[in-house]
Design a protein around this motif. Structure first.
Motif, PDB file in Angstrom:
ATOM      1  N   ASP A 223       0.812  -1.219   0.000  1.00 42.89           N
ATOM      2  CA  ASP A 223       0.000   0.000   0.000  1.00 42.89           C
ATOM      3  C   ASP A 223       0.850   1.276   0.000  1.00 42.89           C
ATOM      4  O   ASP A 223       0.341   2.348  -0.323  1.00 42.89           O
ATOM      5  N   LEU A 224       2.127   1.154   0.359  1.00 46.46           N
ATOM      6  CA  LEU A 224       3.009   2.320   0.339  1.00 46.46           C
ATOM      7  C   LEU A 224       3.401   2.718  -1.085  1.00 46.46           C
ATOM      8  O   LEU A 224       3.781   3.865  -1.325  1.00 46.46           O
ATOM      9  N   ILE A 225       3.316   1.770  -2.023  1.00 46.04           N
ATOM     10  CA  ILE A 225       3.870   1.961  -3.360  1.00 46.04           C
ATOM     11  C   ILE A 225       2.758   2.235  -4.358  1.00 46.04           C
ATOM     12  O   ILE A 225       1.882   1.391  -4.586  1.00 46.04           O
ATOM     13  N   LEU A 226       2.794   3.397  -4.954  1.00 45.42           N
ATOM     14  CA  LEU A 226       1.799   3.754  -5.963  1.00 45.42           C
ATOM     15  C   LEU A 226       1.944   2.823  -7.166  1.00 45.42           C
ATOM     16  O   LEU A 226       3.033   2.638  -7.694  1.00 45.42           O
ATOM     17  N   GLY A 227       0.831   2.216  -7.561  1.00 45.79           N
ATOM     18  CA  GLY A 227       0.847   1.318  -8.709  1.00 45.79           C
ATOM     19  C   GLY A 227       1.088  -0.132  -8.358  1.00 45.79           C
ATOM     20  O   GLY A 227       1.280  -0.962  -9.256  1.00 45.79           O
ATOM     21  N   SER A 228       1.069  -0.472  -7.074  1.00 47.55           N
ATOM     22  CA  SER A 228       1.312  -1.853  -6.675  1.00 47.55           C
ATOM     23  C   SER A 228       0.035  -2.679  -6.720  1.00 47.55           C
ATOM     24  O   SER A 228      -1.077  -2.147  -6.730  1.00 47.55           O
ATOM     25  N   ARG A 229       0.228  -3.985  -6.739  1.00 46.78           N
ATOM     26  CA  ARG A 229      -0.890  -4.918  -6.601  1.00 46.78           C
ATOM     27  C   ARG A 229      -0.493  -5.982  -5.580  1.00 46.78           C
ATOM     28  O   ARG A 229       0.689  -6.296  -5.432  1.00 46.78           O
ATOM     29  N   PHE A 230      -1.479  -6.535  -4.900  1.00 44.12           N
ATOM     30  CA  PHE A 230      -1.249  -7.520  -3.847  1.00 44.12           C
ATOM     31  C   PHE A 230      -1.894  -8.840  -4.251  1.00 44.12           C
ATOM     32  O   PHE A 230      -3.020  -8.860  -4.757  1.00 44.12           O
ATOM     33  N   GLN A 231      -1.167  -9.938  -4.009  1.00 37.08           N
ATOM     34  CA  GLN A 231      -1.716 -11.268  -4.317  1.00 37.08           C
ATOM     35  C   GLN A 231      -1.415 -12.213  -3.167  1.00 37.08           C
ATOM     36  O   GLN A 231      -0.279 -12.291  -2.679  1.00 37.08           O
ATOM     37  N   LEU A 232      -2.427 -12.936  -2.730  1.00 33.24           N
ATOM     38  CA  LEU A 232      -2.301 -13.887  -1.628  1.00 33.24           C
ATOM     39  C   LEU A 232      -2.296 -15.308  -2.172  1.00 33.24           C
ATOM     40  O   LEU A 232      -3.174 -15.686  -2.958  1.00 33.24           O
ATOM     41  N   LEU A 233      -1.305 -16.099  -1.760  1.00 38.08           N
ATOM     42  CA  LEU A 233      -1.261 -17.525  -2.077  1.00 38.08           C
ATOM     43  C   LEU A 233      -1.701 -18.301  -0.837  1.00 38.08           C
ATOM     44  O   LEU A 233      -1.050 -18.246   0.200  1.00 38.08           O
ATOM     45  N   ARG A 234      -2.786 -18.994  -0.945  1.00 36.03           N
ATOM     46  CA  ARG A 234      -3.356 -19.694   0.218  1.00 36.03           C
ATOM     47  C   ARG A 234      -2.647 -21.023   0.471  1.00 36.03           C
ATOM     48  O   ARG A 234      -2.251 -21.717  -0.445  1.00 36.03           O
ATOM     49  N   GLY A 235      -2.497 -21.334   1.757  1.00 40.98           N
ATOM     50  CA  GLY A 235      -1.877 -22.583   2.161  1.00 40.98           C
ATOM     51  C   GLY A 235      -0.367 -22.616   2.031  1.00 40.98           C
ATOM     52  O   GLY A 235       0.244 -23.676   2.146  1.00 40.98           O
ATOM     53  N   VAL A 236       0.230 -21.450   1.816  1.00 38.23           N
ATOM     54  CA  VAL A 236       1.663 -21.350   1.547  1.00 38.23           C
ATOM     55  C   VAL A 236       2.310 -20.477   2.614  1.00 38.23           C
ATOM     56  O   VAL A 236       1.698 -19.526   3.100  1.00 38.23           O
ATOM     57  N   GLY A 237       3.558 -20.792   2.959  1.00 36.77           N
ATOM     58  CA  GLY A 237       4.270 -20.035   3.977  1.00 36.77           C
ATOM     59  C   GLY A 237       5.144 -18.930   3.411  1.00 36.77           C
ATOM     60  O   GLY A 237       4.815 -18.298   2.409  1.00 36.77           O
ATOM     61  N   HIS A 238       6.299 -18.751   4.015  1.00 35.88           N
ATOM     62  CA  HIS A 238       7.189 -17.620   3.733  1.00 35.88           C
ATOM     63  C   HIS A 238       7.944 -17.755   2.417  1.00 35.88           C
ATOM     64  O   HIS A 238       8.409 -16.758   1.862  1.00 35.88           O
ATOM     65  N   LEU A 239       8.082 -18.991   1.923  1.00 37.20           N
ATOM     66  CA  LEU A 239       8.911 -19.265   0.748  1.00 37.20           C
ATOM     67  C   LEU A 239       8.057 -19.921  -0.341  1.00 37.20           C
ATOM     68  O   LEU A 239       8.140 -21.127  -0.579  1.00 37.20           O
ATOM     69  N   PRO A 240       7.242 -19.143  -1.027  1.00 37.64           N
ATOM     70  CA  PRO A 240       6.311 -19.729  -2.003  1.00 37.64           C
ATOM     71  C   PRO A 240       7.004 -20.426  -3.162  1.00 37.64           C
ATOM     72  O   PRO A 240       6.452 -21.368  -3.735  1.00 37.64           O
TER      73      PRO A 240
END
Length: 262
Positions: A223-240
């Motif tokens: 959210d700090l970066i203008l033009g960013s997008r966020f994607q969540l990978l479910r069931g996955v930890g720190h090292l996707p």
């Protein structure tokens, strides 16, 4: 794998894919090395020049005496890309590498045209947490932190199947001085103000089971970066890239296509 001979440091790196293709640069998590991306590399478009390197203190790179600063880690990345004549790359910053990515993007927009920030944040933890981990490694070596690290990094399902074992072994083989040096760099890093000035295309990728940088923390940084997008990978930890290489490669490829990098 080749070494980049910088004036005061040798960095181990590897290049896959097209020799003259658009560059994508990958970093790794604290205590590991460039092999964490092995399963992702063959799933990415063959037209790309895929560059991975070991942070100072890790893998096949030199291990200077600690402590390190984040400025030094950013400068290592900058000098490596200059050594390889890389411009306009997409920089994939994972965990501590995400801090490097943010710092490099602020400093060298000629080198970095876009970011994928995975399992990272503008500030990761607090100084006292890192001092505690440093003290444990100083007293008992890497084995002293291996089990809690596996619990933070990997999903319960992944650990129950014993699939974390090779990565525990890799962590245990990390040079303690390299781990301590980079832990100091993380402890001293707070990029909230500088990252908020970034406006380049950014994909922030989070694992729902990440105990090191939970999804809300990754989203906050996005959210700090203008033009960013966020994607969540479910069931996955720190090292996707380890737990879900196909989903990781698909997310990165979709982002690269969206910004015209492939």
């Amino acid at each position: 794998m080749p070494l980049a001979y910088l004036p005061d440091l040798r960095l181990n790196y590897r290049i896959d894919g097209a020799a003259a293709g658009p560059a994508v640069v990958f970093t790794h998590a604290l205590g590991l090395d460039l092999t964490i991306w092995d399963a992702v590399m063959p799933l990415l478009p063959g037209s790309l020049r895929l560059i991975r390197y070991d942070l100072r203190g890790h893998g096949g790179s030199d291990v200077p005496a600690p402590p390190y600063t984040m400025g030094a880690l950013v400068r290592d990345a900058e000098r490596l890309l200059d050594h390889l004549a890389v411009r306009d790359c997409v920089f994939v910053g994972l965990s501590i590498g995400g801090l490097v990515a943010q710092g490099l993007a602020v400093k060298r927009l000629d080198q970095v045209r876009a970011l994928m920030l995975s399992g990272t944040a503008a500030r990761i933890g607090i100084a006292s947490q890192w001092q505690d981990r440093i003290a444990k490694v100083q007293a008992g070596g890497m084995a002293a932190i291996a089990e809690p690290t596996m619990q933070r990094w990997f999903s319960r399902r992944f650990r129950a199947a014993g699939l974390d074992a090779p990565w525990r072994d890799l962590l245990n083989r990390c040079n303690p001085q390299g781990y301590i040096g980079c832990a100091h760099a993380i402890a001293g890093s707070d990029f909230y103000q500088t990252t908020a000035r970034l406006t380049l295309p950014t994909l922030a990728l989070a694992g729902s089971e990440d105990g090191s940088t939970p999804p809300d923390l990754v989203r906050e940084t996005a959210d700090l970066i203008l033009g960013s997008r966020f994607q969540l990978l479910r069931g996955v930890g720190h090292l996707p890239g380890i737990e879900a290489p196909e989903a990781t490669a698909a997310a990165l490829t979709g982002f690269l296509e969206a910004i015209g990098h492939v």
